[in-house]
Design a protein around this motif. Structure first.
Motif, short mmCIF file in Angstrom:
data_model
loop_
_atom_site.label_atom_id
_atom_site.label_comp_id
_atom_site.label_asym_id
_atom_site.label_seq_id
_atom_site.Cartn_x
_atom_site.Cartn_y
_atom_site.Cartn_z
N TRP A 92 -50.87 79.25 50.42
CA TRP A 92 -51.42 80.40 49.72
C TRP A 92 -51.88 79.97 48.33
O TRP A 92 -51.18 79.24 47.63
CB TRP A 92 -50.37 81.49 49.60
N VAL A 93 -53.07 80.42 47.93
CA VAL A 93 -53.62 80.12 46.61
C VAL A 93 -53.85 81.43 45.88
O VAL A 93 -54.52 82.34 46.40
CB VAL A 93 -54.94 79.33 46.72
N GLY A 94 -53.30 81.54 44.67
CA GLY A 94 -53.45 82.76 43.91
C GLY A 94 -53.62 82.48 42.43
O GLY A 94 -54.01 81.39 42.03
N GLY A 95 -53.27 83.48 41.62
CA GLY A 95 -53.54 83.36 40.20
C GLY A 95 -55.04 83.41 39.99
O GLY A 95 -55.73 84.25 40.56
N ASN A 96 -55.56 82.49 39.20
CA ASN A 96 -57.00 82.36 39.01
C ASN A 96 -57.47 81.17 39.83
O ASN A 96 -57.23 80.02 39.46
CB ASN A 96 -57.32 82.14 37.52
N PRO A 97 -58.14 81.42 40.96
CA PRO A 97 -58.56 80.31 41.83
C PRO A 97 -59.45 79.29 41.12
O PRO A 97 -59.55 78.14 41.56
CB PRO A 97 -59.33 81.01 42.95
N ASP A 98 -60.09 79.71 40.02
CA ASP A 98 -60.96 78.80 39.26
C ASP A 98 -60.29 78.35 37.96
O ASP A 98 -60.97 77.88 37.03
CB ASP A 98 -62.28 79.50 38.93
N GLN A 141 -34.81 84.03 40.38
CA GLN A 141 -34.80 84.20 38.93
C GLN A 141 -36.12 83.75 38.30
O GLN A 141 -36.58 84.34 37.31
CB GLN A 141 -33.64 83.40 38.33
N VAL A 142 -36.70 82.71 38.86
CA VAL A 142 -37.94 82.15 38.31
C VAL A 142 -39.15 83.00 38.66
O VAL A 142 -40.16 83.00 37.93
CB VAL A 142 -38.12 80.70 38.81
N PHE A 143 -39.09 83.73 39.76
CA PHE A 143 -40.22 84.52 40.25
C PHE A 143 -40.87 85.37 39.15
O PHE A 143 -42.10 85.28 38.94
CB PHE A 143 -39.78 85.38 41.43
N PRO A 144 -40.13 86.21 38.40
CA PRO A 144 -40.80 87.00 37.36
C PRO A 144 -41.37 86.15 36.23
O PRO A 144 -42.35 86.54 35.60
CB PRO A 144 -39.69 87.93 36.85
N ILE A 145 -40.76 84.99 35.98
CA ILE A 145 -41.28 84.09 34.94
C ILE A 145 -42.64 83.54 35.37
O ILE A 145 -43.59 83.49 34.57
CB ILE A 145 -40.30 82.94 34.68
N VAL A 146 -42.75 83.14 36.63
CA VAL A 146 -44.02 82.64 37.15
C VAL A 146 -45.08 83.74 37.10
O VAL A 146 -46.23 83.51 36.66
CB VAL A 146 -43.86 82.13 38.59
N GLU A 147 -44.70 84.95 37.51
CA GLU A 147 -45.65 86.06 37.50
C GLU A 147 -46.14 86.37 36.09
O GLU A 147 -47.33 86.57 35.86
CB GLU A 147 -44.98 87.30 38.11
N GLU A 148 -45.22 86.39 35.13
CA GLU A 148 -45.58 86.66 33.75
C GLU A 148 -46.45 85.55 33.18
O GLU A 148 -47.41 85.80 32.43
CB GLU A 148 -44.32 86.82 32.90
N THR A 149 -46.15 84.31 33.53
CA THR A 149 -46.96 83.17 33.07
C THR A 149 -48.38 83.28 33.58
O THR A 149 -49.35 83.06 32.83
CB THR A 149 -46.33 81.84 33.53
N LEU A 150 -48.55 83.62 34.85
CA LEU A 150 -49.89 83.78 35.42
C LEU A 150 -50.65 84.90 34.73
O LEU A 150 -51.84 84.76 34.40
CB LEU A 150 -49.80 84.08 36.92
N ALA A 151 -49.95 86.03 34.50
CA ALA A 151 -50.62 87.19 33.90
C ALA A 151 -51.01 86.94 32.45
O ALA A 151 -52.10 87.30 32.02
CB ALA A 151 -49.70 88.41 34.00
N SER A 152 -50.11 86.33 31.68
CA SER A 152 -50.37 86.13 30.25
C SER A 152 -51.36 85.01 29.99
O SER A 152 -52.13 85.06 29.04
CB SER A 152 -49.06 85.84 29.51
N ASP A 153 -51.37 84.00 30.85
CA ASP A 153 -52.29 82.87 30.65
C ASP A 153 -53.68 83.21 31.19
O ASP A 153 -54.68 83.04 30.50
CB ASP A 153 -51.73 81.62 31.34
N GLY A 154 -53.71 83.66 32.44
CA GLY A 154 -54.98 84.06 33.02
C GLY A 154 -55.88 82.94 33.51
O GLY A 154 -56.96 83.20 34.04
N ASN A 155 -55.46 81.70 33.35
CA ASN A 155 -56.32 80.58 33.72
C ASN A 155 -55.57 79.53 34.52
O ASN A 155 -55.84 78.34 34.40
CB ASN A 155 -56.94 79.96 32.46
N ILE A 156 -54.61 80.01 35.33
CA ILE A 156 -53.79 79.10 36.14
C ILE A 156 -54.02 79.39 37.62
O ILE A 156 -53.96 80.54 38.07
CB ILE A 156 -52.29 79.27 35.83
N ARG A 157 -54.29 78.36 38.36
CA ARG A 157 -54.39 78.43 39.83
C ARG A 157 -53.01 78.10 40.39
O ARG A 157 -52.45 77.04 40.10
CB ARG A 157 -55.43 77.43 40.31
N LEU A 158 -52.46 78.99 41.19
CA LEU A 158 -51.12 78.81 41.76
C LEU A 158 -51.22 78.53 43.25
O LEU A 158 -51.90 79.25 43.99
CB LEU A 158 -50.26 80.05 41.53
N ILE A 159 -50.52 77.49 43.69
CA ILE A 159 -50.41 77.16 45.11
C ILE A 159 -48.94 77.25 45.50
O ILE A 159 -48.09 76.64 44.84
CB ILE A 159 -50.95 75.76 45.41
#
Length: 248
Positions: free
Chosen positions: A83-89, A107-125
């Motif tokens: 699965w690829v999410g966050g900002n694919p580009d 425990q890390v799940f909300p940290i990852v979610e917040e990091t993706l939302a606040s940064d906005g320029n991360i592609r997550l696999i």
């Protein structure tokens, strides 16, 4: 032990050149006594030596990891199953190996979610890597089957559900989840035991083994392999990867 002794000699007596093999037994005994006396009188030297050795070890490990990540680039970033999410580009790619029954992953799940939302320029696999028993395996098979049958949005819905789920993962609970989410429950439950699902999880396990991963969560950010959540958090590693990419 030989590395430690060599480091001690360099730290304690940098201008000294010794051939230990040419010493007599009496000279070796006297030399050993002198080293012990020196360390007793200067215990901070041992701290300096151990710190230097640890820094060398970490630097070598990071270099080895970087080479390994380069060699496994296609399997890590370009497989068709993850699965690829966050900002694919996004300008930084972060890969996470997950186990839905892992307390730290939860425990890390909300940290990852917040990091993706606040940064906005991360592609997550995301790569399912069930290692904690039967319930982990069931959850990973269900999530993988959902992705194959219902698509990426459905997979993310299940992913989030598992991290907020209370109670045991059973086939009955999974069927109920599929029905509640409006998925093709019968097809998904059958697909869980299919070769297509087994191959995805086997590929992930093989990749994890090649990377020397034995626990979750584990991350790849840029050319850095993190076997666990770093004490300083994800942001500093992401910024280092971003800076390295811009320089390259």
């Amino acid at each position: 032990m030989k590395k430690l002794l060599a480091a001690l000699l360099l730290t304690a007596t940098p201008a000294l050149s010794l051939d230990l093999g040419a010493m007599t037994d009496a000279e070796k005994e006297a030399f050993g006594a002198a080293v012990r006396d020196y360390l007793v009188e200067n215990p901070e030297v041992m701290v300096e030596v151990m710190t230097a050795l640890e820094e060398q070890r970490l630097a070598q490990e990071a270099e080895n990891d970087s080479v390994m990540l380069s060699q496994l680039e296609d399997q890590i970033y370009n497989d068709d199953n993850s699965w690829v999410g966050g900002n694919p580009d996004g300008d930084v790619t972060m890969v996470e190996f997950i186990d839905y029954r892992c307390g730290v992953c939860r425990q890390v799940f909300p940290i990852v979610e917040e990091t993706l939302a606040s940064d906005g320029n991360i592609r997550l696999i995301l790569k399912d890597f069930p290692i904690l028993g039967e319930e982990s395996e069931l959850a990973a098979r269900f999530a993988t089957a959902v992705k194959q049958i219902e698509g990426d949005e459905a997979y993310k819905q299940v992913h989030d559900h598992f991290y907020n789920m209370r109670g045991n993962v059973t086939t009955e609970a999974l069927r109920a989840t599929a029905e509640e989410m409006g998925f093709a429950a019968d097809e998904i439950m059958t697909a869980m035991d299919s070769d297509a699902v087994s191959e995805v999880l086997a590929d992930n396990a093989r990749l994890a083994s090649q990377l020397g991963l034995s626990g979750t969560p584990s991350f790849i950010i840029g050319d850095t392999l993190l076997r666990g959540m770093p004490r300083t958090g994800l942001a500093p590693v992401i910024e280092e990867a971003r800076a390295a990419a811009s320089e390259g």
